[in-house]
Design an enzyme around this catalytic site. Structure first.
Site, PDB file in Angstrom:
ATOM      1  N   CYS A 231       0.838  -1.206   0.000  1.00  0.00           N
ATOM      2  CA  CYS A 231       0.000   0.000   0.000  1.00  0.00           C
ATOM      3  C   CYS A 231       0.867   1.248   0.000  1.00  0.00           C
ATOM      4  O   CYS A 231       2.064   1.194  -0.366  1.00  0.00           O
ATOM      5  CB  CYS A 231      -0.963  -0.009   1.191  1.00  0.00           C
ATOM      6  SG  CYS A 231      -2.253   1.254   1.078  1.00  0.00           S
TER       7      CYS A 231
ATOM      8  N   ASP B   7      -3.635   1.347   9.923  1.00  0.00           N
ATOM      9  CA  ASP B   7      -4.801   2.225  10.066  1.00  0.00           C
ATOM     10  C   ASP B   7      -5.288   2.221  11.501  1.00  0.00           C
ATOM     11  O   ASP B   7      -5.695   3.248  12.036  1.00  0.00           O
ATOM     12  CB  ASP B   7      -5.913   1.782   9.121  1.00  0.00           C
ATOM     13  CG  ASP B   7      -5.550   2.151   7.701  1.00  0.00           C
ATOM     14  OD1 ASP B   7      -4.856   1.364   7.044  1.00  0.00           O
ATOM     15  OD2 ASP B   7      -5.898   3.271   7.285  1.00  0.00           O
TER      16      ASP B   7
HETATM   17  C1  RUB Z   1      -3.957   3.357   3.542  1.00  0.00           C
HETATM   18  C2  RUB Z   1      -3.254   2.344   4.366  1.00  0.00           C
HETATM   19  C3  RUB Z   1      -1.961   2.764   5.008  1.00  0.00           C
HETATM   20  C4  RUB Z   1      -2.225   3.270   6.438  1.00  0.00           C
HETATM   21  C5  RUB Z   1      -1.008   3.951   7.032  1.00  0.00           C
HETATM   22  O1  RUB Z   1      -5.274   2.974   3.195  1.00  0.00           O
HETATM   23  O2  RUB Z   1      -3.720   1.258   4.597  1.00  0.00           O
HETATM   24  O3  RUB Z   1      -1.070   1.686   5.084  1.00  0.00           O
HETATM   25  O4  RUB Z   1      -3.282   4.188   6.413  1.00  0.00           O
HETATM   26  O5  RUB Z   1      -0.692   5.087   6.278  1.00  0.00           O
HETATM   27  P1  RUB Z   1      -6.159   3.986   2.288  1.00  0.00           P
HETATM   28  P2  RUB Z   1       0.124   6.328   6.903  1.00  0.00           P
HETATM   29  O6  RUB Z   1      -5.367   4.282   1.060  1.00  0.00           O
HETATM   30  O7  RUB Z   1      -7.406   3.207   2.008  1.00  0.00           O
HETATM   31  O8  RUB Z   1      -6.433   5.208   3.124  1.00  0.00           O
HETATM   32  O9  RUB Z   1       1.413   5.770   7.394  1.00  0.00           O
HETATM   33  O10 RUB Z   1       0.296   7.273   5.737  1.00  0.00           O
HETATM   34  O11 RUB Z   1      -0.709   6.910   7.978  1.00  0.00           O
END
Ligand code: RUB
Length: 333
Positions: free
Chosen positions: A133, A202
């Protein structure tokens, strides 16, 4: 929820989160804090404490209803809104919202920096890292480790169906980090070569389970099989206080057209499509969670909750047992 009297920029941010123009748990939390700040700055109603509180409650409810899974969103909103607790009058209420929103944003950015420095230390020289991701904290960690000569190559999954992996690959390459984009289905194929998996979160539950983008648990499973270390990099506001009282983390299901084109769906009316956006990786599949207050085994998630989210635990004791059932509008009356 009535949107009357709410500044258009605030509604734009809410829509940005809902449509995933603003995405990633950290950015979502900071955007929500920013929206509350704008709401306070542009408030044009009567200069009355109760009316202002009700208005902020409405804004909080609108923000929280945008996406269900990342706890950074309700945690950010709770953090900012709880500043109203000691406000004696309208003026102090307004300035405390602005102040606490600024504080959340500053502390959040500084947490990302601290985590990247700590997590980079855990990566040995000349390592190959795999990430899934797009996580800002993971990108920042990998970039820091690369600068220190610890990373020589990164496998970045494309992350169907939304392709957040393309954001990761673009950011890493712009930071000078050698990156190889792979389809999600190639994870096990490359795992033999990989030294570390670095992923964001998340939501972290009180038992250390990590909720992250769909496919994360498969990545962790393949890593476990190959004895590859899995590091989760996550700020403390991604820990969920309500999981302590048994609440499950709600998993978002998104539109089928993210998975298959609308035309194809129309031509194949019998085919059902499932599009869960997140999955749960059990703590046994995670070697460490790196937070801004230290590196912990997932089983120590409770310590982070006690240290950083004590105020939310207080709310739970008062009977507010779930964020999703909170109506901030009522809470602030
Ligand atoms: C994003 C996702 C990320 C976490 C952490 O999901 O799963 O791995 O949110 O991100 P989506 P960060 O694209 O559906 O929002 O480290 O940027 O907080």
């Amino acid at each position: 929820m009535s949107e009357a009297g709410i500044p258009p920029r605030v509604l734009e941010i809410a829509e940005g989160i809902r449509s995933m123009k603003i995405r990633g748990a950290g950015k979502i939390g900071r955007a929500a804090a920013e929206a509350l700040k704008i709401a306070a700055e542009e408030y044009a109603g009567p200069r009355d404490l109760q009316v202002f509180k009700k208005y902020i409650g409405r804004v909080a409810d609108i923000l929280i209803s945008t996406r269900p899974t990342a706890v950074s969103l309700p945690n950010a909103v709770m953090f900012v809104v709880s500043a109203l607790k000691n406000a004696q009058d309208y003026e102090s209420a307004r300035s405390s919202i602005i102040g606490s929103a600024n504080r959340f944003i500053e502390e959040s950015l500084s947490a990302v920096k601290k985590i990247s420095e700590m997590a980079a230390r855990r990566i040995k020289e000349n390592s190959i890292v795999l990430t899934h991701c797009h996580s800002s904290v993971a990108v920042s960690t990998i970039t820091e480790a690369y600068r220190q000569g610890r990373v020589v190559k990164v496998y970045s999954t494309e992350t169907r169906p939304f392709y957040q992996g393309r954001i990761t690959a673009t950011q890493l390459i712009n930071n000078g980090v050698p990156v190889v984009q792979i389809p999600d289905s190639a994870v096990r194929y490359v795992m033999g070569e990989v030294d570390y998996v670095v992923i964001g979160a998340d939501t972290v539950a009180s038992n250390g389970a990590v909720v992250n983008k769909i496919g994360t648990s498969q990545v962790a499973l393949a890593a476990k099989e190959a004895r590859v270390r899995v590091y989760v990099v996550a700020e403390s506001y991604k820990f969920s206080p309500v999981t302590l009282v048994g609440e499950l983390v709600p998993i978002e299901f998104r539109d089928p057209t993210e998975v298959v084109p609308e035309d194809w769906l129309k031509q194949h009316p019998g085919v059902k499509v499932l599009n869960p956006s997140f999955d749960v990786t059990p703590p046994e599949y995670i070697d460490a969670i790196v937070t801004e207050i230290g590196v912990i085994p997932p089983q120590a998630a409770i310590l982070v909750l006690m240290e950083r989210l004590g105020w939310a635990l207080e709310k739970i004791k008062q009977g507010v047992s779930t964020f999703t059932s909170i109506r901030f509008e009522d809470l602030l009356e």
